[in-house]
Design a protein around this motif. Structure first.
Motif, short mmCIF file in Angstrom:
data_model
loop_
_atom_site.label_atom_id
_atom_site.label_comp_id
_atom_site.label_asym_id
_atom_site.label_seq_id
_atom_site.Cartn_x
_atom_site.Cartn_y
_atom_site.Cartn_z
N GLU A 280 91.73 -57.43 50.83
CA GLU A 280 92.85 -56.66 51.39
C GLU A 280 92.96 -56.84 52.90
N ARG A 281 91.90 -57.37 53.52
CA ARG A 281 91.94 -57.57 54.97
C ARG A 281 92.23 -59.02 55.36
N VAL A 282 92.47 -59.86 54.36
CA VAL A 282 92.71 -61.27 54.68
C VAL A 282 94.09 -61.42 55.33
N ALA A 283 94.11 -62.05 56.53
CA ALA A 283 95.37 -62.16 57.29
C ALA A 283 95.94 -63.57 57.24
N GLY A 284 95.09 -64.56 56.93
CA GLY A 284 95.58 -65.94 56.95
C GLY A 284 95.06 -66.73 55.77
N LEU A 285 95.86 -67.73 55.37
CA LEU A 285 95.46 -68.63 54.30
C LEU A 285 95.59 -70.04 54.87
N TYR A 286 94.53 -70.82 54.76
CA TYR A 286 94.56 -72.19 55.29
C TYR A 286 94.35 -73.14 54.12
N THR A 287 95.40 -73.90 53.80
CA THR A 287 95.28 -74.80 52.65
C THR A 287 95.01 -76.21 53.15
N TYR A 288 94.05 -76.83 52.52
CA TYR A 288 93.57 -78.12 52.98
C TYR A 288 93.86 -79.20 51.93
N GLY A 289 93.47 -78.90 50.70
CA GLY A 289 93.82 -79.81 49.59
C GLY A 289 95.10 -79.29 49.00
N HIS A 290 95.13 -79.13 47.71
CA HIS A 290 96.36 -78.69 47.08
C HIS A 290 96.14 -77.57 46.08
N PRO A 291 95.51 -76.46 46.49
CA PRO A 291 95.37 -75.33 45.57
C PRO A 291 96.72 -74.62 45.43
N LEU A 292 97.01 -74.13 44.24
CA LEU A 292 98.28 -73.45 44.00
C LEU A 292 98.32 -72.11 44.74
N VAL A 293 99.38 -71.93 45.53
CA VAL A 293 99.58 -70.64 46.22
C VAL A 293 100.86 -70.05 45.64
N ASP A 294 100.68 -69.16 44.67
CA ASP A 294 101.84 -68.62 43.97
C ASP A 294 101.84 -67.09 44.05
N LYS A 295 102.75 -66.49 43.29
CA LYS A 295 102.94 -65.04 43.33
C LYS A 295 101.64 -64.31 43.00
N LEU B 148 99.44 -64.41 45.97
CA LEU B 148 99.97 -63.62 47.09
C LEU B 148 99.84 -62.12 46.80
N ASP B 149 100.00 -61.74 45.53
CA ASP B 149 99.86 -60.32 45.16
C ASP B 149 98.47 -59.78 45.47
N ARG B 150 97.48 -60.69 45.45
CA ARG B 150 96.10 -60.23 45.67
C ARG B 150 95.75 -60.13 47.15
N LEU B 151 96.66 -60.59 48.03
CA LEU B 151 96.36 -60.58 49.47
C LEU B 151 97.44 -59.79 50.22
N PRO B 152 97.42 -58.47 50.11
CA PRO B 152 98.51 -57.66 50.66
C PRO B 152 98.63 -57.70 52.18
N GLY B 153 97.56 -58.13 52.88
CA GLY B 153 97.63 -58.13 54.35
C GLY B 153 97.96 -59.51 54.92
N LEU B 154 98.35 -60.46 54.04
CA LEU B 154 98.54 -61.84 54.50
C LEU B 154 99.71 -61.95 55.49
N ARG B 155 99.45 -62.65 56.61
CA ARG B 155 100.49 -62.78 57.64
C ARG B 155 100.97 -64.21 57.83
N VAL B 156 100.17 -65.21 57.36
CA VAL B 156 100.58 -66.61 57.55
C VAL B 156 99.84 -67.51 56.55
N ILE B 157 100.54 -68.58 56.17
CA ILE B 157 99.91 -69.64 55.36
C ILE B 157 100.07 -70.92 56.17
N SER B 158 98.95 -71.59 56.45
CA SER B 158 99.03 -72.84 57.20
C SER B 158 98.51 -73.98 56.35
N ASN B 159 99.31 -75.03 56.25
CA ASN B 159 98.91 -76.18 55.43
C ASN B 159 98.57 -77.37 56.31
N TYR B 160 97.42 -77.97 56.03
CA TYR B 160 96.97 -79.17 56.73
C TYR B 160 97.62 -80.37 56.05
#
Ligand code: NDP
Ligand code: DGY
Length: 315
Positions: free
Chosen positions: A38-53, A56-68
């Protein structure tokens, strides 16, 4: 000071680790279901994991997704946008490296480079034979590009140095690119039927998934070579395996596959008219450093509530 929690697809490139040190606290991907979620603020994707609904529903505090990387087919950008979460990527700075790899694959497949390398190292090579491993001419042959965008344009530019007429197919004609590169717009089927090399540089979308299937491969010349530097699922792997096995096309060169990696016993891996690389398009020291810098900047800006350097818009 408490650092923001960022879930990352690990292992991270060392340049990314260095740039993030002391600025965020990295959690592994399985922290999505962990006590800090619940405290996770960022998601950093490096390979290709699926980022879907569901994620996202499990990370209510998410503020940004950054893809390499530039391709974001693994991220449901619209669902992130609906939650007000910006998605960052790294366009533009990897075009040259990825186009170089496209040409390396094209040349390797056309000129039997991998088979030749194996033979030249083997005990079987005892004497030069003017009849072995004759490949296909590259210079002067027609190159068809599916997806003449940032990377496709760099491919077209390289083709000019090889005196190759360039055809392309996009959803929309790009007359500025035609004038700049001497490329000619043709319908999809015509590109397949008339190109000696077909290079895929489009993104993976609902519209491009499987566009190179049985029918498309059947339209290609028996002497043609398919090069895929976009995403694996743009090509139907079973149809490609059949075309290469029956030699209805001459060869293929793949930087990307579906799935990735292919199962180790996949029939494609046994074929000598296939050249394959483990998703190396942007893999140079210089380009990966720039990707690290931009993706980290996107992440930090998103965490700070600032506009990203490069934000992917839904649609
Ligand atoms: P761009 O958005 O600049 O270019 C994509 C091009 O594809 C556009 O010209 C677009 O034109 C065209 N396109 C989109 N949909 C279709 C369609 N249905 N049919 C035909 N053409 C289409 O993207 P980039 O050049 O920056 O990157 C392209 C892709 O390359 C990335 O999405 C990524 O998947 C892959 N890539 C792979 C790498 C690797 O390591 N192998 C490295 C980097 C990227 P229009 O909108 O007119 O259709
Ligand atoms: C990209 O930038 O899209 C590359 O494929 C790396 O994921």
């Amino acid at each position: 000071m408490t650092l923001p929690f960022v879930i990352a697809d690990t292992p991270l490139a060392s340049a990314v680790n260095e740039l993030l040190a002391g600025r965020v606290e990295i959690l592994p991907w399985d922290a999505i279901d962990g006590p800090h979620r619940e405290r996770v603020a960022g998601l950093y994707t490096y390979g290709h994991p699926l980022v879907d609904k569901s994620l996202l529903d499990r990370l209510p505090g998410l503020r940004v997704i950054s893809n390499y990387g530039v391709g974001v087919d693994h991220i449901r950008v619209g669902q992130a946008a609906a939650r007000g979460i910006p998605v960052g990527n790294t366009p533009g700075i990897l075009d040259g490296a990825t186009a170089d790899m496209g040409f390396a694959l094209l040349l390797a497949a056309a000129r039997c480079l991998i088979v030749g390398d194996r033979y030249a190292r083997s005990p079987a090579f005892t004497r030069y034979d003017p009849g072995y491993m004759l490949g296909r001419e590259v210079h002067g042959q027609t190159l068809g590009i599916i997806g003449l965008g940032r990377i496709g344009r760099q491919v077209a530019q390289r083709a000019r140095g090889f005196d190759m007429p360039v055809l392309y197919h996009n959803r929309r004609r790009n007359e500025e690119a035609e004038a700049a590169l001497g490329a000619r717009y043709v319908p999809f089927d015509e590109l397949l039927a008339t190109s000696d090399f077909v290079m895929l540089t489009c993104p993976l979308t609902d519209a491009t998934r499987g566009i190179i299937g049985r029918e498309a491969l059947a339209r290609m010349k028996p002497t043609a070579i398919l090069v895929n530097i976009s995403r694996g699922p743009v090509v139907d792997m079973a149809a490609l395996t059949a075309a290469l096995t029956q030699r209805t096309i001459y060869a293929a060169a793949l930087d990307v596959t579906d799935p990735e990696p292919l199962p180790r016993d996949h029939p494609l891996l046994a074929l000598d008219n296939l050249v394959i690389a483990p998703h190396l398009g942007s893999a140079t020291h210089e380009t990966r450093q720039k990707m690290a810098e931009i993706s980290v900047e996107n992440l930090l800006r998103g965490l700070a509530g600032q506009p990203l350097l490069h934000e992917v818009l839904p649609g």
